[in-house]
Scaffold this active site. Sequence first.
Site, mmCIF file in Angstrom:
data_model
loop_
_atom_site.group_PDB
_atom_site.id
_atom_site.type_symbol
_atom_site.label_atom_id
_atom_site.label_comp_id
_atom_site.label_asym_id
_atom_site.label_seq_id
_atom_site.Cartn_x
_atom_site.Cartn_y
_atom_site.Cartn_z
ATOM 1 N N SER A 141 -24.154 -20.216 -83.027
ATOM 2 C CA SER A 141 -22.573 -19.972 -83.064
ATOM 3 C C SER A 141 -22.209 -21.615 -82.415
ATOM 4 O O SER A 141 -21.007 -21.591 -82.483
ATOM 5 C CB SER A 141 -22.200 -19.188 -81.999
ATOM 6 O OG SER A 141 -22.831 -19.407 -80.537
ATOM 7 N N ILE A 142 -22.962 -22.414 -81.784
ATOM 8 C CA ILE A 142 -22.548 -23.604 -81.175
ATOM 9 C C ILE A 142 -22.996 -24.813 -81.983
ATOM 10 O O ILE A 142 -22.134 -25.754 -82.370
ATOM 11 C CB ILE A 142 -23.183 -23.844 -79.853
ATOM 12 C CG1 ILE A 142 -22.213 -22.913 -79.033
ATOM 13 C CG2 ILE A 142 -22.806 -25.380 -79.460
ATOM 14 C CD1 ILE A 142 -22.393 -22.964 -77.248
ATOM 15 N N ALA A 143 -24.296 -24.799 -82.567
ATOM 16 C CA ALA A 143 -24.697 -25.876 -83.312
ATOM 17 C C ALA A 143 -25.633 -25.461 -84.419
ATOM 18 O O ALA A 143 -25.931 -24.406 -84.607
ATOM 19 C CB ALA A 143 -25.523 -26.880 -82.463
ATOM 20 N N LYS A 157 -29.323 -32.035 -84.048
ATOM 21 C CA LYS A 157 -28.530 -30.867 -83.707
ATOM 22 C C LYS A 157 -27.168 -31.278 -83.795
ATOM 23 O O LYS A 157 -26.856 -32.069 -82.993
ATOM 24 C CB LYS A 157 -28.995 -30.411 -82.351
ATOM 25 C CG LYS A 157 -28.476 -29.251 -81.593
ATOM 26 C CD LYS A 157 -28.890 -29.033 -80.457
ATOM 27 C CE LYS A 157 -28.247 -27.698 -79.769
ATOM 28 N NZ LYS A 157 -28.810 -27.396 -78.422
ATOM 29 N N ALA A 210 -32.156 -24.179 -88.252
ATOM 30 C CA ALA A 210 -31.806 -23.134 -87.595
ATOM 31 C C ALA A 210 -30.007 -23.316 -87.562
ATOM 32 O O ALA A 210 -29.434 -24.159 -87.517
ATOM 33 C CB ALA A 210 -32.157 -23.072 -86.234
ATOM 34 N N SER A 211 -29.404 -22.089 -87.528
ATOM 35 C CA SER A 211 -27.823 -22.108 -87.266
ATOM 36 C C SER A 211 -27.398 -21.045 -86.330
ATOM 37 O O SER A 211 -27.858 -19.847 -86.482
ATOM 38 C CB SER A 211 -27.363 -21.545 -88.742
ATOM 39 O OG SER A 211 -25.988 -21.697 -88.729
ATOM 40 N N ASP A 236 -34.561 -20.860 -70.326
ATOM 41 C CA ASP A 236 -34.545 -19.847 -71.524
ATOM 42 C C ASP A 236 -36.082 -19.925 -72.300
ATOM 43 O O ASP A 236 -36.057 -20.461 -73.753
ATOM 44 C CB ASP A 236 -33.476 -20.428 -72.333
ATOM 45 C CG ASP A 236 -33.354 -19.146 -73.514
ATOM 46 O OD1 ASP A 236 -33.554 -18.184 -73.438
ATOM 47 O OD2 ASP A 236 -32.576 -19.684 -74.589
#
Length: 452
Positions: free
Chosen positions: A136-138, A154, A133-134, A291
Amino acid sequence: MTQPSSVTGARADLLRERSGLALARNTARGALRIIETLGVVGRQGLGWALGDRDALPERLRATFESLGATYIKLGQFIASSPSLFPEEYVEAFQKCLDRTPPLSFHYIRGVVEEELGGSLEQHFQWVDPRPLASASIAQVHAARLHNGAEVVIKVQRPGVRNVLLTDFNFLYFSARVIESLAPGLSRSALSGVIEELQAGMMEECDFLQEARNLEQFNDFLAQTGNRAVVAPRPIRSHTTTRVLTMERLHGMPITDLGALREYTDDPAGVLITALNTWFSSLMLCDFFHADLHAGNLMVLEDGRVGFIDFGMVGRIRREAWEGMSSFLEAIGNGDVQTMARSMVMVGMTREEVDVDALARDITALQDRLTRVDPSSLVQADRNDREVNRLLMDLVRIGEDHGIRFPREFALLLKQFLYFDRYVQALAPELDLFNDQRVDMFGALEQIPTEDS
């Protein structure tokens, strides 16, 4: 052997010089970031002025996506906070995407080696160069330790913390200017919202804090004897502020009905396990998972439920949860009068609310909810849009009657609506409020009051 003072002094001078250089670099980067921000805003504004007249909320969303991490997270905050922002902006920011082009593995290797020391091969037997996964933060990669344990890494994107600090300082200054020039435009304390968001995002950038969240959640599971649920355990020896290594869980999203039937004979039981665990965490853990979209709840190959991604968590006072639990119980019983009274209890109002009128408006909303097609809700993106639409409608009804809700109400209700949709899509025969296996409010009974 004691070193000569001249050597010690030279080292101190060198450290001061390096510190000064770092400060100068960060200051320069901050200035460049502000120039970049103004440039993006200027281009978007010019396009709008020259006739590219899409709706202002959509234009603002596109601008936020162009500006990257901070503004994407701000957009997602707007999307999940209908109690704070106008409906058209909440609706537009439902589409705010946090999917970014993957970083070159060269950068990932560099960050890991800088944080852990030594070469990548010293710490890992194998690391998949293709990201899982990609955002904005990691960025997340699968890997294997030298002892054979499968893990995920991560890795924080280079420079993202400085970008966040620069962006939030700029946003906070801008908010204070707006509040001083036009206080009537502020539906809420805009600068206060930005401060809250900054605190949350900076915590999300601290992977040591996320590791502590994972450990605390696992301690909560152990203390409550819950063996049907699991969360990844962090690998402390391979974790820093910018690199989080944790055990890898193998399974499928809980919305995958095919996987549920493959891994368990009781899909409803799996959902009840996840629901009971989350409700229990509200009072028996220091935080709750805030979340729980379909990607963050898994059914594992052995039938257990996996909770993942503890970067976003929430905390709630007992009194707020008591009001919320009364509201949820009233939903199950179809008791709109109690729903209305609970909304007044949870919300913030200086006016006397006409509970009968509020109940009538809620009844109209309930009638509309029965027409929602649950079969479409197994799609994660559609699910999120439906959940937020229901949340916006409920908050709008409250606001029409002078009720303002704290943000934890929206966070809690959003997670519950996720569960409600999962039940509709995967186990429609389950009566969520009357099934004896569902222990929605039992956690409250285990918490002493201030008077006891």
